[in-house]
Design a protein around this motif. Structure first.
Motif, mmCIF file in Angstrom:
data_model
loop_
_atom_site.group_PDB
_atom_site.id
_atom_site.type_symbol
_atom_site.label_atom_id
_atom_site.label_comp_id
_atom_site.label_asym_id
_atom_site.label_seq_id
_atom_site.Cartn_x
_atom_site.Cartn_y
_atom_site.Cartn_z
ATOM 1 N N VAL A 12 1.208 -0.831 -0.244
ATOM 2 C CA VAL A 12 -0.045 0.108 -0.229
ATOM 3 C C VAL A 12 0.659 1.615 0.149
ATOM 4 N N LEU A 13 2.116 1.176 0.271
ATOM 5 C CA LEU A 13 3.092 2.226 0.767
ATOM 6 C C LEU A 13 2.970 3.021 -0.308
ATOM 7 N N VAL A 14 4.121 1.461 -1.216
ATOM 8 C CA VAL A 14 4.499 2.136 -2.458
ATOM 9 C C VAL A 14 3.478 2.159 -3.250
ATOM 10 N N GLY A 15 2.526 1.748 -3.442
ATOM 11 C CA GLY A 15 1.284 2.594 -4.149
ATOM 12 C C GLY A 15 1.003 3.632 -3.702
ATOM 13 N N CYS A 16 0.935 4.606 -2.997
ATOM 14 C CA CYS A 16 0.623 5.775 -2.737
ATOM 15 C C CYS A 16 2.067 6.405 -2.936
ATOM 16 N N ALA A 17 2.982 5.718 -2.368
ATOM 17 C CA ALA A 17 4.330 6.687 -3.319
ATOM 18 C C ALA A 17 4.163 7.356 -5.063
ATOM 19 N N LEU A 18 4.273 5.631 -5.171
ATOM 20 C CA LEU A 18 3.949 5.385 -6.946
ATOM 21 C C LEU A 18 2.518 6.940 -7.805
ATOM 22 N N SER A 19 1.740 6.422 -6.788
ATOM 23 C CA SER A 19 0.413 8.245 -7.036
ATOM 24 C C SER A 19 0.434 9.214 -6.558
ATOM 25 N N VAL A 20 1.466 9.290 -5.492
ATOM 26 C CA VAL A 20 2.217 10.491 -5.773
ATOM 27 C C VAL A 20 2.942 11.286 -6.001
ATOM 28 N N VAL A 21 4.127 10.010 -7.415
ATOM 29 C CA VAL A 21 5.227 10.371 -8.043
ATOM 30 C C VAL A 21 3.909 11.410 -9.365
ATOM 31 N N SER A 22 2.410 10.360 -10.108
ATOM 32 C CA SER A 22 2.758 10.323 -11.230
ATOM 33 C C SER A 22 1.313 11.730 -10.869
ATOM 34 N N ALA A 23 1.078 12.176 -10.021
ATOM 35 C CA ALA A 23 0.699 13.186 -9.306
ATOM 36 C C ALA A 23 1.544 14.652 -9.806
ATOM 37 N N GLN A 24 2.485 14.683 -8.962
ATOM 38 C CA GLN A 24 3.762 15.540 -8.991
ATOM 39 C C GLN A 24 3.477 15.275 -10.833
ATOM 40 N N TYR A 25 4.487 14.167 -11.130
ATOM 41 C CA TYR A 25 4.346 14.897 -12.729
ATOM 42 C C TYR A 25 3.318 15.320 -13.504
ATOM 43 N N ARG A 26 2.270 15.084 -13.588
ATOM 44 C CA ARG A 26 0.729 14.892 -13.819
ATOM 45 C C ARG A 26 0.548 16.538 -13.892
ATOM 46 N N ALA A 27 1.043 17.083 -12.527
ATOM 47 C CA ALA A 27 0.754 18.583 -12.660
ATOM 48 C C ALA A 27 2.154 19.645 -13.158
ATOM 49 N N ARG A 28 3.530 18.338 -13.189
ATOM 50 C CA ARG A 28 4.328 19.537 -13.740
ATOM 51 C C ARG A 28 4.356 19.795 -15.477
ATOM 52 N N SER A 29 3.822 18.189 -15.975
ATOM 53 C CA SER A 29 3.211 19.328 -17.005
ATOM 54 C C SER A 29 1.934 19.773 -17.471
ATOM 55 N N LEU A 30 0.945 20.016 -16.610
ATOM 56 C CA LEU A 30 0.147 20.634 -16.914
ATOM 57 C C LEU A 30 0.844 22.079 -16.802
ATOM 58 N N PHE A 31 1.701 22.187 -15.622
ATOM 59 C CA PHE A 31 1.707 23.348 -15.613
ATOM 60 C C PHE A 31 2.933 24.087 -16.310
ATOM 61 N N ILE A 32 3.145 23.409 -17.537
ATOM 62 C CA ILE A 32 3.910 23.708 -18.170
ATOM 63 C C ILE A 32 3.212 23.980 -19.318
ATOM 64 N N GLU A 33 1.995 23.195 -19.835
ATOM 65 C CA GLU A 33 1.174 22.970 -21.206
ATOM 66 C C GLU A 33 -0.055 24.704 -20.750
ATOM 67 N N LEU A 34 0.006 24.697 -19.357
ATOM 68 C CA LEU A 34 -0.249 26.645 -18.966
ATOM 69 C C LEU A 34 0.617 27.390 -19.476
ATOM 70 N N GLU A 35 1.705 27.356 -18.847
ATOM 71 C CA GLU A 35 2.816 28.663 -19.102
ATOM 72 C C GLU A 35 2.954 28.788 -20.211
ATOM 73 N N ARG A 36 2.961 27.493 -21.523
ATOM 74 C CA ARG A 36 2.516 28.148 -22.610
ATOM 75 C C ARG A 36 1.700 28.678 -23.389
#
Length: 90
Positions: A12-36
């Protein structure tokens, strides 16, 4: 029993950690798209202002009259050059 619980909690801890990493990556991608998109919007605003300036410059009567005289050889209409047509006249 505690061994199984420990393995389950680790999974469960590994799953949560992967979910956090995935959410951070998605947030960074969306922020870059917003800046563009914001950069493109600013450029479009600049282009729009330039087009409005060009339109006001190109549409001035003095400029149109000058182009008509220079390029088309047009001259202002005078009473001596005016021809009037009447209905039924031959």
């Amino acid at each position: 029993m505690t061994g199984r619980l420990c393995i389950f909690l680790t999974a469960v801890l590994v799953g949560c950690a992967l979910s956090v990493v995935s959410a951070q990556y998605r947030a960074r991608s969306l922020f870059i798209e917003l800046e563009r998109a914001q950069t493109a919007a600013r450029q479009l605003d600049v282009d729009w202002a330039q087009l409005q300036l060009d339109q006001s410059t190109l549409g001035k009567n003095a400029r149109i009259e000058e182009l008509a005289r220079r390029d088309l050889g047009m001259v202002p209409l005078t009473a001596a050059r005016t021809q009037y047509l009447t209905v039924g006249a031959k």
